[in-house]
Design a protein around this motif. Sequence first.
Motif, PDB file in Angstrom:
ATOM      1  N   LEU A  49       7.500   9.012  -5.715  1.00 28.55           N
ATOM      2  CA  LEU A  49       9.120   9.083  -6.224  1.00 28.55           C
ATOM      3  C   LEU A  49       9.043   9.509  -7.699  1.00 28.55           C
ATOM      4  CD1 LEU A  49      10.607   6.188  -4.022  1.00 28.55           C
ATOM      5  CD2 LEU A  49      10.539   8.539  -3.441  1.00 28.55           C
ATOM      6  N   PRO A  50      10.330  10.215  -7.946  1.00 28.73           N
ATOM      7  CA  PRO A  50      10.168  10.219  -9.475  1.00 28.73           C
ATOM      8  C   PRO A  50      10.607   9.026 -10.304  1.00 28.73           C
ATOM      9  CG  PRO A  50      12.317  11.031  -8.400  1.00 28.73           C
ATOM     10  CD  PRO A  50      11.319  10.739  -7.341  1.00 28.73           C
ATOM     11  N   THR A  51      10.972   7.975  -9.604  1.00 27.57           N
ATOM     12  CA  THR A  51      11.148   6.930 -10.390  1.00 27.57           C
ATOM     13  C   THR A  51      10.058   5.733 -10.466  1.00 27.57           C
ATOM     14  OG1 THR A  51      11.932   5.937  -8.230  1.00 27.57           O
ATOM     15  CG2 THR A  51      13.722   6.633  -9.853  1.00 27.57           C
ATOM     16  N   HIS A  52       8.868   6.350  -9.757  1.00 27.79           N
ATOM     17  CA  HIS A  52       7.741   5.594  -9.628  1.00 27.79           C
ATOM     18  C   HIS A  52       7.802   4.212  -9.421  1.00 27.79           C
ATOM     19  CE1 HIS A  52       6.830   8.961 -12.743  1.00 27.79           C
ATOM     20  NE2 HIS A  52       5.696   8.867 -11.990  1.00 27.79           N
ATOM     21  N   ASN A  53       8.675   3.868  -8.492  1.00 30.80           N
ATOM     22  CA  ASN A  53       9.094   2.321  -8.034  1.00 30.80           C
ATOM     23  C   ASN A  53       8.453   2.270  -6.538  1.00 30.80           C
ATOM     24  OD1 ASN A  53      11.046   3.966  -6.848  1.00 30.80           O
ATOM     25  ND2 ASN A  53      12.393   2.251  -6.871  1.00 30.80           N
ATOM     26  N   LEU A  54       7.575   3.250  -6.037  1.00 32.90           N
ATOM     27  CA  LEU A  54       7.196   2.873  -4.842  1.00 32.90           C
ATOM     28  C   LEU A  54       5.585   3.233  -4.947  1.00 32.90           C
ATOM     29  CD1 LEU A  54       6.769   2.474  -1.636  1.00 32.90           C
ATOM     30  CD2 LEU A  54       7.211   5.063  -1.468  1.00 32.90           C
ATOM     31  N   GLY A  55       4.580   2.482  -4.645  1.00 33.26           N
ATOM     32  CA  GLY A  55       3.013   2.773  -5.062  1.00 33.26           C
ATOM     33  C   GLY A  55       2.240   2.228  -3.652  1.00 33.26           C
ATOM     34  N   PHE A  56       1.105   2.542  -3.645  1.00 32.84           N
ATOM     35  CA  PHE A  56       0.001   2.504  -2.870  1.00 32.84           C
ATOM     36  C   PHE A  56      -1.316   1.998  -3.562  1.00 32.84           C
ATOM     37  CE2 PHE A  56       3.149   4.954  -0.665  1.00 32.84           C
ATOM     38  CZ  PHE A  56       3.377   4.430   0.327  1.00 32.84           C
ATOM     39  N   GLN A  57      -2.061   1.088  -2.842  1.00 35.92           N
ATOM     40  CA  GLN A  57      -3.377   0.454  -3.566  1.00 35.92           C
ATOM     41  C   GLN A  57      -4.352   0.878  -2.782  1.00 35.92           C
ATOM     42  OE1 GLN A  57      -1.666  -3.286  -4.263  1.00 35.92           O
ATOM     43  NE2 GLN A  57      -1.984  -2.992  -6.471  1.00 35.92           N
ATOM     44  N   LEU A  58      -5.399   0.999  -3.201  1.00 33.03           N
ATOM     45  CA  LEU A  58      -6.614   0.854  -2.779  1.00 33.03           C
ATOM     46  C   LEU A  58      -7.939   0.361  -3.614  1.00 33.03           C
ATOM     47  CD1 LEU A  58      -8.724   1.975  -0.130  1.00 33.03           C
ATOM     48  CD2 LEU A  58      -8.917   3.799  -1.462  1.00 33.03           C
ATOM     49  N   GLY A  59      -8.587  -0.791  -2.983  1.00 37.44           N
ATOM     50  CA  GLY A  59      -9.344  -1.319  -4.028  1.00 37.44           C
ATOM     51  C   GLY A  59     -10.687  -1.655  -3.166  1.00 37.44           C
ATOM     52  N   VAL A  60     -11.494  -2.493  -4.079  1.00 34.67           N
ATOM     53  CA  VAL A  60     -12.715  -2.955  -3.472  1.00 34.67           C
ATOM     54  C   VAL A  60     -12.977  -4.357  -4.165  1.00 34.67           C
ATOM     55  CG1 VAL A  60     -14.110  -1.598  -5.211  1.00 34.67           C
ATOM     56  CG2 VAL A  60     -15.122  -2.539  -3.063  1.00 34.67           C
ATOM     57  N   LYS A  61     -13.573  -5.177  -3.338  1.00 37.13           N
ATOM     58  CA  LYS A  61     -14.203  -6.513  -3.993  1.00 37.13           C
ATOM     59  C   LYS A  61     -15.743  -6.473  -4.074  1.00 37.13           C
ATOM     60  CE  LYS A  61     -15.168 -10.078  -1.604  1.00 37.13           C
ATOM     61  NZ  LYS A  61     -16.385 -10.401  -2.244  1.00 37.13           N
ATOM     62  N   LEU A  62     -16.492  -6.689  -5.070  1.00 43.52           N
ATOM     63  CA  LEU A  62     -17.867  -6.639  -4.896  1.00 43.52           C
ATOM     64  C   LEU A  62     -18.532  -7.997  -5.002  1.00 43.52           C
ATOM     65  CD1 LEU A  62     -18.107  -3.861  -7.798  1.00 43.52           C
ATOM     66  CD2 LEU A  62     -18.288  -3.376  -5.187  1.00 43.52           C
ATOM     67  N   PRO A  63     -19.796  -8.151  -4.478  1.00 44.26           N
ATOM     68  CA  PRO A  63     -20.514  -9.411  -4.406  1.00 44.26           C
ATOM     69  C   PRO A  63     -21.110  -9.673  -5.527  1.00 44.26           C
ATOM     70  CG  PRO A  63     -21.418  -7.674  -3.171  1.00 44.26           C
ATOM     71  CD  PRO A  63     -20.470  -6.993  -3.792  1.00 44.26           C
ATOM     72  N   THR A  64     -20.407  -9.903  -6.688  1.00 48.14           N
ATOM     73  CA  THR A  64     -20.929 -10.165  -7.828  1.00 48.14           C
ATOM     74  C   THR A  64     -21.234 -11.813  -8.327  1.00 48.14           C
ATOM     75  OG1 THR A  64     -18.902 -10.148  -8.949  1.00 48.14           O
ATOM     76  CG2 THR A  64     -20.116  -8.178  -9.028  1.00 48.14           C
TER      77      THR A  64
END
Length: 344
Positions: free
Chosen positions: A152-167
């Motif tokens: 969206l041009p307002t940048h108020n809708l977003g999606f995430q992808l991430g990872v948790k590492l076994p540190t």
Amino acid sequence: MKKPYSILVALLTTVPVSAVFACATCGCSLSPDAAMGYSASTGWMISLQYDYLNQNQLRLGANSISPAQVAAINNAGGDQEVESGTVNRYVTLGLGYAPSADWNFKLMVPYIDRSHTTFGSASNPLSLGELSGATVSSLGDIKFITSYQGLLPTHNLGFQLGVKLPTGNYGGPTAAGTGTVGRNPVAFASGPGTGSLLDTSLQAGTGSTDMIVGAYYYQPVSQNFDAFVNGQFQAAVTQRLDQAGADYRPGNLASVSFGLRYEANPDIVPQLQVNLTHKSHDQGALADTADTAGTVAYLSPGVTVAVARNTQLYGFVQLPVFSRLEGYQLFPRWAATVGLSHSF
């Protein structure tokens, strides 16, 4: 000009709940980026957050239960652990970078300071001589999350992808019970349990690599009020504790937060969050499968204050308003979070 947008970054605190709390469904589930607001401007951001969680109340389902009632199970021939308490303190360093208004990358590095006491499978009446204690003080599991908000041009809708590492350090006993698996697991240092390993779910890390997916949405609802909602799902995709009879996989974790920010004065922003969390059972021979699942809800009032140019200080108190826990779990009466962030 900076425009604040909400975003969900992990629970409490940046460490997966299943990794940092004895009561796996009771961890801090505050949305820190909803507290600070999310900037659509480019550049770097650094943050430091402190979380305090004292789990000093035994609960079953939606109700509290006394240690004596749990110990009575063992009087009747059962084998139920009678946990005494777990005090958790977390310091999390965050480093973020936004190369454009569409993309944001964030690294979260937690340090775990936890003390845990338990009576083990003691019978009633309980005696302080049966109390064993352990302390965990080390690096936890690091998270890296990428956010995209260019739909969206307002940048108020977003999606995430991430990872948790076994540190973080993790592990437990071997299947034969004569050794250890994992990396530097902590053992009890006092009481009759001295030398035996602390529960796998209470170690600094889980030994698993987890995938994280999420979404968030922000919308002004009046001249002074902004509303947000965000959600996240985390699940282990690989685990290092995979030996037969000595395996462990943390349960899946789903969370939803929503709330209001009052922005009549941009330098002092009171806000209110509702944080919902559901966790499935831990799995494996090293898991306490009966006492690690449930659903909890917190009401979290707080405030964000601009203390200097591009610098924000925030503080929240989380008050549990609902819990439905499976098995006997330690539960907090309240939790607190304070944090500081600076963008440049």
